[in-house]
Design an enzyme around this catalytic site. Structure first.
Site, short mmCIF file in Angstrom:
data_model
loop_
_atom_site.label_atom_id
_atom_site.label_comp_id
_atom_site.label_asym_id
_atom_site.label_seq_id
_atom_site.Cartn_x
_atom_site.Cartn_y
_atom_site.Cartn_z
N GLY A 113 10.09 1.58 6.58
CA GLY A 113 9.11 0.50 6.57
C GLY A 113 8.15 0.55 5.39
O GLY A 113 8.20 1.47 4.57
N LYS A 114 7.31 -0.46 5.35
CA LYS A 114 6.32 -0.59 4.29
C LYS A 114 4.97 -0.95 4.92
O LYS A 114 4.91 -1.47 6.03
CB LYS A 114 6.74 -1.68 3.30
N VAL A 115 3.91 -0.68 4.18
CA VAL A 115 2.57 -1.05 4.61
C VAL A 115 1.96 -1.95 3.53
O VAL A 115 2.02 -1.62 2.34
CB VAL A 115 1.68 0.18 4.84
N LYS B 59 1.76 -2.95 8.90
CA LYS B 59 2.94 -2.09 8.75
C LYS B 59 4.17 -2.88 9.17
O LYS B 59 4.22 -3.45 10.26
CB LYS B 59 2.79 -0.84 9.61
N LEU C 259 0.81 -1.21 0.00
CA LEU C 259 0.00 0.00 0.00
C LEU C 259 0.84 1.26 0.00
O LEU C 259 0.44 2.29 -0.54
CB LEU C 259 -0.92 0.01 1.22
N ASP D 12 -1.19 16.39 14.45
CA ASP D 12 -0.91 16.31 13.01
C ASP D 12 -2.20 16.00 12.24
O ASP D 12 -2.22 15.17 11.34
CB ASP D 12 0.16 15.25 12.72
#
Length: 300
Positions: free
Chosen positions: A48-50, A65, A42, A168
């Site tokens: 990192g990656k999702v 994640k 995604l 945020d």
């Protein structure tokens, strides 16, 4: 939050606390990366990656994640590891129908990676939603705006009731599920717990400057995101949870007009350090884009 606390939404529906929810769900979903089938990626950040994944245990879809612990444990990156743990802590303790739902977290067997498992939200975020309407020159219908905004505010009221400031709030941290269901997410970078009646004060040396890689910004930024930060933060004055309300107002303005009302202008010293920030008006988009006159009398 106690294990037996219950939460009511605006319609009076009762939700169990996440501590109870996690105990039941962790066993039936999976407790290791091997328990999940990766469907596709995604997104990707610095560390990192999702992934969109499917549980091999219950066949349900989730977002997972993956973070590189070896990279995060390096001295210069340790603050990012702290932020990852920060996000996990907040998600565990925040349970509401309009907040991204946490399910589990675990490490790989070799401890090289950490994983956070959350619900999968299929329709992107509100920033994508704004961009798609802007691209085709269509305003967002007013009834849809109100549905979105009221859900966002329900989430924010709940977050503040737990003495948490998100810090945020912006469209890219507000995710869109089916049937215009809003899910607030990304508590890792800026969220902070505070005591009832207290405020926060940032002085020189007490804030961190981070590279906003996720949003592909070319400039360095303080806590939060440029254009959504309240004046109190920019001027290093005391502030409280109302900075989130300001950011939500900017986000709602952006949904109506497809641009933020103000932009941050940075002043640097000779060494390239930010010494002050001030706000300037954003010029309205020209008539070649979207016609905004229907919102000129829009009352919030």
């Amino acid at each position: 939050m106690s294990n037996f606390e219950t939460i009511k939404d605006s319609n009076g529906k009762i939700y169990l606390s996440l501590e109870n929810h996690k105990i039941d769900k962790g066993k039936s979903i999976g407790n290791a990366p091997e328990d999940f089938e990766i469907l596709y990626q995604l997104g990707e950040g610095t560390f990192g990656k999702v992934f969109k994944v499917r549980s091999k245990i219950n066949n349900e879809i989730y977002a997972m994640k993956q973070m590189d612990l070896e990279e995060l444990k390096n001295k210069e990156n340790i603050k990012y590891l702290e932020k990852a743990m920060n996000e996990t802590e907040f998600l565990i303790n925040l349970y509401h129908p309009h907040i991204i739902k946490y399910y589990n977290h675990f490490n790989s067997t070799d401890n090289k990676f950490m994983y956070i498992l959350t619900e999968y939200v299929p329709n992107g975020d509100l920033n994508d939603f704004i961009i798609s309407h802007k691209k085709f020159g269509r305003h967002i219908p007013e009834d849809e705006l109100w549905v979105i905004f009221l859900q966002c505010m329900e989430a924010l009221v709940y977050v503040h009731s737990q003495y948490v400031i998100h810090r945020d709030i912006k469209p890219s941290n507000l995710f869109l599920g089916n049937n215009f269901t809003i899910k607030m997410g990304d508590f890792g970078v800026s969220a902070v717990k505070y005591k009832k009646g207290s405020s926060l004060l940032y002085k020189n040396g007490d804030y961190s400057i981070l590279r906003d890689n996720e949003n592909l910004q070319s400039h360095d930024t303080f806590v939060g995101t440029g254009g959504y930060r309240a004046k109190e933060i920019l001027e290093f004055k005391e502030y409280d949870q109302r900075v989130d309300i300001f950011a939500m107002g900017v986000s709602f303005f952006e949904m109506c007009y497809f641009h933020k009302p103000k932009k941050e202008v940075y002043n640097y010293d000779e060494d390239g350090n930010i010494v002050s920030i001030h706000l300037e008006d954003v010029e309205e988009l020209n008539d070649e884009n979207v016609h905004y006159s229907r919102y000129n009398s829009f009352n919030v």
